[in-house]
Design an enzyme around this catalytic site. Structure first.
Site, PDB file in Angstrom:
ATOM      1  N   ASN A 272      54.566  38.478  34.405  1.00  0.00           N
ATOM      2  CA  ASN A 272      53.897  37.288  34.933  1.00  0.00           C
ATOM      3  C   ASN A 272      54.660  36.012  34.582  1.00  0.00           C
ATOM      4  O   ASN A 272      54.816  35.120  35.422  1.00  0.00           O
ATOM      5  CB  ASN A 272      52.468  37.201  34.391  1.00  0.00           C
ATOM      6  CG  ASN A 272      51.518  38.134  35.109  1.00  0.00           C
ATOM      7  OD1 ASN A 272      51.709  38.465  36.278  1.00  0.00           O
ATOM      8  ND2 ASN A 272      50.482  38.576  34.412  1.00  0.00           N
TER       9      ASN A 272
ATOM     10  N   ASP B 161      50.776  40.790  40.378  1.00  0.00           N
ATOM     11  CA  ASP B 161      49.799  41.518  41.195  1.00  0.00           C
ATOM     12  C   ASP B 161      50.482  42.621  42.002  1.00  0.00           C
ATOM     13  O   ASP B 161      49.943  43.728  42.148  1.00  0.00           O
ATOM     14  CB  ASP B 161      49.094  40.556  42.153  1.00  0.00           C
ATOM     15  CG  ASP B 161      48.157  39.593  41.434  1.00  0.00           C
ATOM     16  OD1 ASP B 161      47.853  39.833  40.251  1.00  0.00           O
ATOM     17  OD2 ASP B 161      47.734  38.608  42.060  1.00  0.00           O
TER      18      ASP B 161
ATOM     19  N   HIS C  92      52.510  35.185  38.811  1.00  0.00           N
ATOM     20  CA  HIS C  92      51.333  36.060  38.875  1.00  0.00           C
ATOM     21  C   HIS C  92      51.252  36.836  40.184  1.00  0.00           C
ATOM     22  O   HIS C  92      50.698  37.942  40.217  1.00  0.00           O
ATOM     23  CB  HIS C  92      50.059  35.231  38.667  1.00  0.00           C
ATOM     24  CG  HIS C  92      49.890  34.751  37.259  1.00  0.00           C
ATOM     25  ND1 HIS C  92      49.349  35.537  36.278  1.00  0.00           N
ATOM     26  CD2 HIS C  92      50.220  33.580  36.657  1.00  0.00           C
ATOM     27  CE1 HIS C  92      49.326  34.873  35.122  1.00  0.00           C
ATOM     28  NE2 HIS C  92      49.857  33.677  35.333  1.00  0.00           N
TER      29      HIS C  92
ATOM     30  N   GLU D  87      45.852  44.801  32.890  1.00  0.00           N
ATOM     31  CA  GLU D  87      46.873  45.793  33.228  1.00  0.00           C
ATOM     32  C   GLU D  87      46.558  47.154  32.617  1.00  0.00           C
ATOM     33  O   GLU D  87      47.431  48.029  32.537  1.00  0.00           O
ATOM     34  CB  GLU D  87      48.246  45.320  32.764  1.00  0.00           C
ATOM     35  CG  GLU D  87      48.431  45.206  31.263  1.00  0.00           C
ATOM     36  CD  GLU D  87      48.019  43.859  30.689  1.00  0.00           C
ATOM     37  OE1 GLU D  87      48.476  43.514  29.594  1.00  0.00           O
ATOM     38  OE2 GLU D  87      47.225  43.142  31.349  1.00  0.00           O
TER      39      GLU D  87
ATOM     40  N   ASP E 105      48.456  51.445  29.744  1.00  0.00           N
ATOM     41  CA  ASP E 105      48.701  50.004  29.662  1.00  0.00           C
ATOM     42  C   ASP E 105      50.151  49.753  30.060  1.00  0.00           C
ATOM     43  O   ASP E 105      51.065  50.377  29.513  1.00  0.00           O
ATOM     44  CB  ASP E 105      48.446  49.497  28.244  1.00  0.00           C
ATOM     45  CG  ASP E 105      48.619  47.985  28.148  1.00  0.00           C
ATOM     46  OD1 ASP E 105      47.653  47.260  28.422  1.00  0.00           O
ATOM     47  OD2 ASP E 105      49.738  47.554  27.797  1.00  0.00           O
TER      48      ASP E 105
END
Length: 301
Positions: free
Chosen positions: A180, A189, A185, A215, A172
Site C-alpha cells: 500500500n 486492493d 491502496h 489482508e 496473512d
C-alpha cells in the site's frame, strides 16, 4: 448450485437481470398462448415445433450460451426440465385445439403445473443468488465474515454427525502495508483480489475462503486431516509466491503469505479452532514469514 462464493457480485447481478427479463418474456408468452386457446387466434408457429423450448427468448438464453456459474446447481437443471416440459404440454394443447379436439381439464392442469413450477424455480434461483451476493466480500470475491460463522457451524455439526475431520487455516499476506505504501491502496486492493482469485481456482471445490479482516483470510478445508491440509496449504503457499501480479501502473509484483493451520474439534467451540489457527499464523510470521505452521494438538502449541 450452490453458487461459487468467489464469483463477482457484478456477474451475479447480471444473471439476476437476465432472469428477470426471462420471467417477463415468460409472462408475455403465457398471455399469447392463453389468447390462442380461448379466442381461437392462430398460435405462434414456433410453439408448434418440437424444439419450441429452444425457440422462445428464455430458451435462447438458456441453451444459446454457456452458463458455467449456474450449470452445476440443481436450480438451473430443474429450470431446464420444467421449461422443456412446459413447452411440450403447451404444444400438445395447441395441436388439439387446431384439430378441433377438446382439451381435458387434467391436460390443462398438467401444463399449468409445469408453468408454475418453472416460475417458482427461477424465483428460487434468484433468491439463492441474492443470498450469495449478501455473503460475498465485494472487493476480493471471498465470502465475507458474516457468512463465515454459519458455514463453520455447519462444518462443526457435520463433524459431530459423521466424525469427519475439518481444518481451518488463517492466511496473512506478508508485508502488505509496504504494498500500500509503495504502490497505493488501489494497487493493494488489486493484490488482494488477485490473490483470492488465484487461490480459489487452486483449491478444491468444497473448500471455502473467507475474508477475516484486512489482508487476513480464513480457509475452511472440510474432510481433511491436519497433515493433508498442511500439504495442500504449503502447495498453495509455493504457487502464490510464484504468481506475478500485474498492476495497472506498474509491470508486476510478487507477494508471499504466512499460514496457520489448526484442526477443528467437535468437542470444542468453533472459536477455539479459529484462535488456534491464529496462534499458528503468529508462529509462521515470527518464524520468518512465507511458511506454514500447524497447531500441534498433542503439544498444545
Amino acid at each position: 448450485m450452490p453458487l461459487s462464493a468467489q464469483q463477482s457480485s457484478s456477474s451475479l447481478m447480471k444473471i439476476l437481470r437476465e432472469l428477470d427479463a426471462g420471467l417477463m418474456d415468460h409472462t408475455s408468452w403465457l398471455k399469447v398462448l392463453h389468447r390462442s386457446m380461448v379466442s381461437g387466434s392462430a398460435p405462434s408457429p414456433a410453439d408448434l415445433k418440437a424444439d419450441a423450448h429452444c425457440q422462445c427468448r428464455f430458451g435462447q438464453w438458456y441453451y444459446g450460451q454457456p452458463h458455467p456459474d449456474l450449470q452445476d446447481g440443481p436450480w438451473f437443471r430443474n429450470i431446464g426440465e420444467f421449461h422443456e416440459n412446459m413447452h411440450l404440454y403447451a404444444r400438445q394443447l395447441l395441436v388439439k385445439r387446431n384439430a378441433g379436439q377438446p382439451v381435458a381439464p387434467d391436460e390443462y392442469d398438467q401444463f399449468m403445473d409445469m408453468a408454475i413450477h418453472f416460475k417458482l424455480e427461477v424465483r428460487g434461483l434468484q433468491s439463492d443468488i441474492i443470498n450469495r451476493v449478501c455473503e460475498v466480500d465485494h472487493l476480493t470475491g471471498a465470502r465475507n465474515r458474516n457468512s463465515m460463522h454459519f458455514k463453520l457451524l455447519e462444518e462443526h455439526d457435520r463433524m459431530l454427525r459423521n466424525s469427519q475431520p475439518c481444518c481451518l487455516c488463517m492466511m496473512d499476506i506478508d508485508h502488505f502495508k509496504q504494498v500500500n505504501d509503495t504502490y497505493g491502496h488501489v494497487a493493494g486492493d488489486s493484490v488482494l483480489h488477485a490473490a483470492v482469485h488465484f487461490l480459489s481456482k487452486k483449491m478444491r471445490r468444497y473448500d471455502t475462503i473467507f475474508r477475516f479482516g484486512g489482508e487476513e483470510f480464513l480457509f475452511c478445508l472440510p474432510n481433511t486431516e491436519a497433515q493433508e491440509a498442511y500439504a495442500i496449504v504449503d502447495r498453495l503457499r509455493t504457487e502464490l509466491a510464484a504468481l506475478p501480479i500485474k498492476l495497472k501502473e506498474h509491470s508486476e509484483i510478487f507477494i508471499t503469505a504466512s499460514f496457520g493451520l489448526a484442526s477443528m474439534n467437535p468437542d470444542e467451540p468453533v472459536e477455539d479452532a479459529i484462535q488456534k489457527a491464529d496462534h499458528a499464523l503468529l508462529c509462521a510470521k515470527s518464524g520468518g514469514r512465507d511458511q506454514v505452521c500447524l497447531w500441534d494438538i498433542q503439544a498444545g502449541g
